[in-house]
Scaffold this active site. Structure first.
Site, PDB file in Angstrom:
ATOM      1  N   ASP A   1       1.063  -0.856 -21.258  1.00  0.00           N
ATOM      2  CA  ASP A   1       0.990  -0.542 -22.680  1.00  0.00           C
ATOM      3  C   ASP A   1      -0.478  -0.525 -23.103  1.00  0.00           C
ATOM      4  O   ASP A   1      -1.324  -1.170 -22.487  1.00  0.00           O
ATOM      5  CB  ASP A   1       1.770  -1.592 -23.470  1.00  0.00           C
TER       6      ASP A   1
ATOM      7  N   ASP B   1      -1.758  -0.694 -26.794  1.00  0.00           N
ATOM      8  CA  ASP B   1      -2.096  -1.502 -27.964  1.00  0.00           C
ATOM      9  C   ASP B   1      -1.856  -2.987 -27.716  1.00  0.00           C
ATOM     10  O   ASP B   1      -0.748  -3.405 -27.376  1.00  0.00           O
ATOM     11  CB  ASP B   1      -1.297  -1.030 -29.174  1.00  0.00           C
TER      12      ASP B   1
END
Length: 289
Positions: free
Chosen positions: A47, A49
């Site tokens: 991922d 963020d």
């Protein structure tokens, strides 16, 4: 860490754009994955963020500047922004997020501590590093610029699932989008590194077969799950607190993993990148990768 002492060949020095964003107006979510060819390297899905980029720090800084608030990371009780202090109701939150994306705060976000060095070690040891992010495809170009600046030559492929609205709206409205679990299965990822408890549950509980997850970060929003039945009936944090007579309901929503997930489910908490490397080293020593 012994498993990382003898690096293999340097990682490929390029970024491969996810085809589901090329051309942006024509490609459907996931069509890019048909072009993802197994080159023999074990794939790690990561991922972006708050795993690579300190996004919520940038969001809080922007909100404080734009609205005169004193928001901190500690105020992100839930993955869904509209469930947290200062954001207002879901409609207010959507408007604010659109305002945020028109600024350069996201472009100037710092990288998560230890991310660069950890990815260097992983790439040198033969792992194929793929970003799987819920960001919208429209943010692909600026996201790639951030990656090139902060993690040059380390990311093999960048895939946008286009699910970032899930932090704002009912997930049922996104049934036509590929989930991160779908993407991980299609690209053959060994596991996903993600900071969202919601994403983790979808991978290790809802997915069949389950996708192993390293739940990243000692963040308040992944210590509980935001629960609601109809987003159109949801209100602001402040209004809910008033209706609850001041009861600190969010403290009661903390997730006990043993109650949410089977002990055999492939979910592991890691506070930061050193623990990620430690976990992977053990798997390498055991011959699992």
């Amino acid at each position: 860490m012994a498993a990382f002492l003898e690096p293999k060949d340097d990682p490929k020095k390029h970024l491969t754009l996810s085809g589901h964003a090329t051309p942006r107006t024509a490609a459907r979510p996931g069509t890019a994955l048909h072009d993802f060819v197994d080159d023999g390297r074990p794939v790690i899905a990561i991922d972006m963020d708050d795993v690579l980029s300190q996004t919520n720090e940038a969001v809080a800084e922007w909100h404080n500047s734009a609205y005169g608030t004193k928001m901190t990371i500690a105020d992100f009780y839930y993955y869904y922004y509209w469930m947290n202090p200062y954001w207002g109701n879901p409609d207010d939150t959507i408007r604010k997020v659109e305002e945020f994306w028109k600024t350069d705060y996201i472009d100037l976000a710092l990288q998560v501590q230890g991310a660069h060095d950890a990815l260097v070690k992983l790439a040198q040891n033969g792992f194929r590093l793929v970003i799987v992010t819920a960001r919208q495809v429209r943010e692909l170009d600026r996201s790639l610029v951030w990656v090139e600046k902060n993690l040059p030559g380390l990311i093999d492929t960048f895939i946008c699932t286009g699910q970032s609205q899930e932090t704002l709206l009912d997930g049922k409205e996104l049934v036509t989008k590929l989930s991160k679990a779908d993407v991980c299965r299609k690209i053959g990822a060994k596991f996903l590194i993600d900071d969202s408890m919601e994403n983790a549950l979808k991978c290790v509980v809802d997915a069949d077969p389950p996708v192993p997850v390293l739940l990243f970060g000692d963040y308040p929003w992944n210590s509980r799950v935001g629960r609601y039945s109809d987003v159109s009936k949801e209100t602001s944090f402040e209004e809910k607190l008033k209706r609850e007579g001041g009861r600190e309901f969010w403290k009661e929503d903390s997730v006990a993993l043993e109650k949410e997930i089977s002990p055999s489910a492939p979910l592991t908490r890691v506070k930061g990148w050193p623990e990620v490397l430690e976990w992977i080293e053990k798997k390498m020593v055991a011959g699992e990768f």
